[in-house]
Design an enzyme around this catalytic site. Structure first.
Site, PDB file in Angstrom:
ATOM      1  N   GLY A   1       0.828  -1.210   0.000  1.00 28.86           N
ATOM      2  CA  GLY A   1       0.000   0.000   0.000  1.00 28.86           C
ATOM      3  C   GLY A   1       0.853   1.247   0.000  1.00 28.86           C
ATOM      4  O   GLY A   1       2.071   1.201   0.166  1.00 28.86           O
TER       5      GLY A   1
ATOM      6  N   ARG B   1       3.904   6.149   1.801  1.00 30.58           N
ATOM      7  CA  ARG B   1       4.332   7.551   1.870  1.00 30.58           C
ATOM      8  C   ARG B   1       3.778   8.333   0.674  1.00 30.58           C
ATOM      9  O   ARG B   1       4.301   9.380   0.317  1.00 30.58           O
ATOM     10  CB  ARG B   1       5.846   7.635   1.865  1.00 30.58           C
ATOM     11  CG  ARG B   1       6.471   6.962   0.667  1.00 30.58           C
ATOM     12  CD  ARG B   1       7.885   7.382   0.500  1.00 30.58           C
ATOM     13  NE  ARG B   1       8.557   6.549  -0.481  1.00 30.58           N
ATOM     14  CZ  ARG B   1       9.772   6.794  -0.925  1.00 30.58           C
ATOM     15  NH1 ARG B   1      10.426   7.835  -0.489  1.00 30.58           N
ATOM     16  NH2 ARG B   1      10.331   5.998  -1.807  1.00 30.58           N
TER      17      ARG B   1
ATOM     18  N   LYS C   1       4.051  11.916  -3.486  1.00 28.27           N
ATOM     19  CA  LYS C   1       4.960  10.950  -2.854  1.00 28.27           C
ATOM     20  C   LYS C   1       5.849  11.715  -1.891  1.00 28.27           C
ATOM     21  O   LYS C   1       6.404  12.754  -2.252  1.00 28.27           O
ATOM     22  CB  LYS C   1       5.805  10.261  -3.935  1.00 28.27           C
ATOM     23  CG  LYS C   1       6.641   9.102  -3.433  1.00 28.27           C
ATOM     24  CD  LYS C   1       7.564   8.574  -4.518  1.00 28.27           C
ATOM     25  CE  LYS C   1       7.200   7.176  -4.933  1.00 28.27           C
ATOM     26  NZ  LYS C   1       8.133   6.626  -5.927  1.00 28.27           N
TER      27      LYS C   1
ATOM     28  N   GLY D   1       7.565   7.702   5.857  1.00 26.31           N
ATOM     29  CA  GLY D   1       6.560   8.455   5.098  1.00 26.31           C
ATOM     30  C   GLY D   1       7.115   9.605   4.289  1.00 26.31           C
ATOM     31  O   GLY D   1       6.380  10.249   3.547  1.00 26.31           O
TER      32      GLY D   1
ATOM     33  N   ARG E   1       2.943  13.621  -8.999  1.00 30.70           N
ATOM     34  CA  ARG E   1       3.035  12.989 -10.308  1.00 30.70           C
ATOM     35  C   ARG E   1       1.636  12.680 -10.844  1.00 30.70           C
ATOM     36  O   ARG E   1       0.672  12.573 -10.086  1.00 30.70           O
ATOM     37  CB  ARG E   1       3.896  11.737 -10.237  1.00 30.70           C
ATOM     38  CG  ARG E   1       3.300  10.674  -9.354  1.00 30.70           C
ATOM     39  CD  ARG E   1       4.229   9.467  -9.227  1.00 30.70           C
ATOM     40  NE  ARG E   1       3.566   8.398  -8.514  1.00 30.70           N
ATOM     41  CZ  ARG E   1       4.133   7.238  -8.209  1.00 30.70           C
ATOM     42  NH1 ARG E   1       5.378   6.992  -8.562  1.00 30.70           N
ATOM     43  NH2 ARG E   1       3.465   6.311  -7.569  1.00 30.70           N
TER      44      ARG E   1
ATOM     45  N   ARG F   1      -2.325  -1.329 -10.035  1.00 27.32           N
ATOM     46  CA  ARG F   1      -1.122  -2.145 -10.231  1.00 27.32           C
ATOM     47  C   ARG F   1      -1.507  -3.620 -10.274  1.00 27.32           C
ATOM     48  O   ARG F   1      -2.595  -3.992  -9.811  1.00 27.32           O
ATOM     49  CB  ARG F   1      -0.167  -1.946  -9.050  1.00 27.32           C
ATOM     50  CG  ARG F   1       0.121  -0.510  -8.719  1.00 27.32           C
ATOM     51  CD  ARG F   1       0.261  -0.307  -7.215  1.00 27.32           C
ATOM     52  NE  ARG F   1       0.259   1.124  -6.883  1.00 27.32           N
ATOM     53  CZ  ARG F   1       1.337   1.865  -6.775  1.00 27.32           C
ATOM     54  NH1 ARG F   1       2.519   1.320  -6.909  1.00 27.32           N
ATOM     55  NH2 ARG F   1       1.270   3.158  -6.513  1.00 27.32           N
TER      56      ARG F   1
ATOM     57  N   ASP G   1       4.025  -4.670  -7.507  1.00 27.37           N
ATOM     58  CA  ASP G   1       3.351  -3.438  -7.073  1.00 27.37           C
ATOM     59  C   ASP G   1       3.832  -2.224  -7.852  1.00 27.37           C
ATOM     60  O   ASP G   1       3.277  -1.135  -7.697  1.00 27.37           O
ATOM     61  CB  ASP G   1       3.565  -3.214  -5.565  1.00 27.37           C
ATOM     62  CG  ASP G   1       5.036  -3.230  -5.179  1.00 27.37           C
ATOM     63  OD1 ASP G   1       5.708  -4.247  -5.415  1.00 27.37           O
ATOM     64  OD2 ASP G   1       5.522  -2.209  -4.660  1.00 27.37           O
TER      65      ASP G   1
ATOM     66  N   ASP H   1       6.973   4.616 -10.620  1.00 28.97           N
ATOM     67  CA  ASP H   1       7.889   4.342  -9.519  1.00 28.97           C
ATOM     68  C   ASP H   1       9.335   4.236  -9.977  1.00 28.97           C
ATOM     69  O   ASP H   1       9.962   3.172  -9.931  1.00 28.97           O
ATOM     70  CB  ASP H   1       7.455   3.078  -8.756  1.00 28.97           C
ATOM     71  CG  ASP H   1       6.345   3.403  -7.759  1.00 28.97           C
ATOM     72  OD1 ASP H   1       5.881   4.555  -7.769  1.00 28.97           O
ATOM     73  OD2 ASP H   1       5.951   2.518  -6.993  1.00 28.97           O
TER      74      ASP H   1
END
Ligand code: AMP
Ligand code: MG
Length: 467
Positions: free
Chosen positions: A82, A85, A105, A118, A168, A175, A244, A254
């Site tokens: 999950g 952060r 993020k 976080g 972003r 995912r 993920d 990511d």
């Protein structure tokens, strides 16, 4: 005026997230802001980027939440990861009518944070900004960077670092791991709702198919195969192809310890956390298929009510992935070699001859013979050239120029830019960003950006996750 939010994930998928507001930043300062993307997204002029993209002001209409997902990380399954952060601020309908996620993020710990703090640091935030914008300019489906804002908070890593938030934009953040989350918990009804949501959002045409879930799976396979083929064509190494981090939309997300390969070697790994080389350059197509098998496992009960038939149909699909990927890769290579049609012998032959040579300049040397002096295996290239000359498309020069970048974010340039930014000087970052936003066609004065890294840099180069 308000930003045009329409938060379908929050509305339709209760149980797949936890509502959560971003943390406040003590002293926000904008490091980078993507004005062109903001305009595309209809961001109102009156919204102050420092306030909104630090987390200090949640804009009217946003419904911030942390998304739930599971995932295989380096092959091992975690039933609950999950957004630890990160937050989905909400979805906006852009000027072209497309639904796009606005996500942050480094906006503070969430209930999914586990042992993480976080936060995010300036360096990794600017790396993701730069890599995403470079990939977008290279024509690769990707999340885009909207803003990077320093928070004024110190973040503790191996040493104290300046903190930042990255905002972003993505087609969605669904995912493979989102599906795994509900499959692992045996929540069949949530899984079906998630699949229906994903179909409505990314594959609306599938709803009318004879078997919508199978058609949906086929769509994901096609998009991800195309995506990884494009990565391979550019020498891009994602670095953390955990389930993920692999999207249903087929966009790259990511950007952590990712990098562009210089001297070609299929075993190349940059990530400091990839000890086994699982996500090495040459393994990426195999991992693509492995990750898609994990997605198929979550959907198998939706493929057919008869379990044996469902498994049979899923296995047939999985057997087809290598061929689908290969066709996408050959199409990418046909563009990069300026061929009239895909040609397996020429594509494989070129890549074999490229061993040890800088990936990006190797392709450029087809249109600029002066660059062939830097080839590691010159004889292999000379043996390959006659077959290529006979097979080139009439407009091969234009094709080469359109498919082969001059400028990629070279690792040593990225490191230089991030180190300067961390010390307060954004000029090298801004210069590099401007270069990689226009990757095709050489421009005078930018010669240094097109060169491979000095040898002493290559030897010790590793990228770090920044977690
Ligand atoms: P990533 O490697 O960035 O894709 O993250 C993998 C998982 O670790 C996700 O669940 C992230 O939310 C979580 N994570 C990574 N870094 C942190 C952090 N500093 N604090 C909290 N969670 C984190
Ligand atoms: Mg991730």
């Amino acid at each position: 005026m308000d930003w045009r939010f329409d938060n379908s994930y929050a509305r339709d998928l209760a149980g797949a997230y936890v509502a959560q507001a971003p943390a406040k930043a003590p002293a926000p300062r904008v490091l980078a802001f993507n004005a062109a993307l903001a305009a595309e997204l209809g961001l109102p002029e009156g919204l102050d980027p420092a306030a909104v993209f630090s987390g200090n002001l949640v804009p009217e209409g946003a419904a911030p939440l942390a998304q739930a997902y599971a995932g295989h990380q380096f092959g091992g399954f975690s039933p609950q990861l999950g957004d630890g952060r990160a937050l989905l601020l909400g979805e906006v309908i852009d000027r072209a009518g497309r639904r796009r996620d606005i996500a942050m993020k480094g906006s503070g710990p969430t209930p999914f944070a586990r042992r993480g703090d976080g936060w995010a640091a300036v360096g990794p935030v600017l790396r993701e900004y730069l890599m995403g914008e470079a990939m977008a300019a290279l024509g690769v489906p990707t999340s885009r960077a909207l803003a990077a804002v320093a928070t004024g908070r110190q973040v503790l890593r191996e040493r104290p670092l300046p903190g930042a938030v990255l905002t972003r934009v993505a087609a969605s953040h669904l995912r493979v791991g989102t599906f795994q989350f509900f499959a692992a918990r045996g929540q069949a009804e949530m899984l079906r709702r998630l699949a229906d949501y994903a179909i409505a959002r990314h594959d609306p045409g599938c709803a009318a198919a004879a078997n919508p879930y199978l058609a949906f799976f086929d769509g994901v396979v096609q998009r991800q195969a195309r995506l990884v083929a494009q990565w391979m064509g550019l020498g891009f190494i994602h670095g953390v192809m955990n389930t993920d981090n692999m999207t249903i939309s087929g966009e790259t997300i990511d950007y952590g310890p990712c990098a562009f390969m210089e001297a070609y070697s299929p075993g190349t790994v940059f990530s400091s956390i990839d000890h086994q080389g699982r996500y090495a350059y040459g393994n990426q197509p195999l991992i693509l298929a492995w990750n898609l098998a994990r997605l198929a496992e979550t959907l198998v009960s939706l493929f057919d009510a008869d379990e044996a038939r469902a498994v049979e149909v899923a296995n047939a699909r999985l057997d087809g992935i290598a061929g689908i990927y290969r066709a996408e890769w050959l199409a990418v290579m046909a563009e990069k070699l300026g061929l009239a049609a895909p040609d397996a012998a020429l594509a494989d032959g070129f890549v074999a001859a490229l061993a040890g040579t800088d990936w990006t300049t190797g392709f450029r040397s087809l249109s600029e013979p002066a660059l062939r002096g830097a080839w590691a295996e010159r004889a292999a290239l000379e043996a390959w050239l006659p077959g290529w000359e006979a097979a080139r498309a009439p407009d091969w020069q234009a094709r080469l120029a359109a498919a082969n970048p001059v400028y990629i974010p070279r690792n040593y340039k990225v490191e230089e830019a991030l180190a300067a930014a961390e010390a307060g000087d954004l000029a090298p970052f801004e210069a590099l960003l401007a270069v990689v936003k226009a990757p095709f066609g050489a421009r005078p004065g930018l010669e240094a950006y097109a060169l491979p890294a000095p040898a002493q840099f290559v030897a010790g180069f590793r990228t770090f996750c920044g977690t």
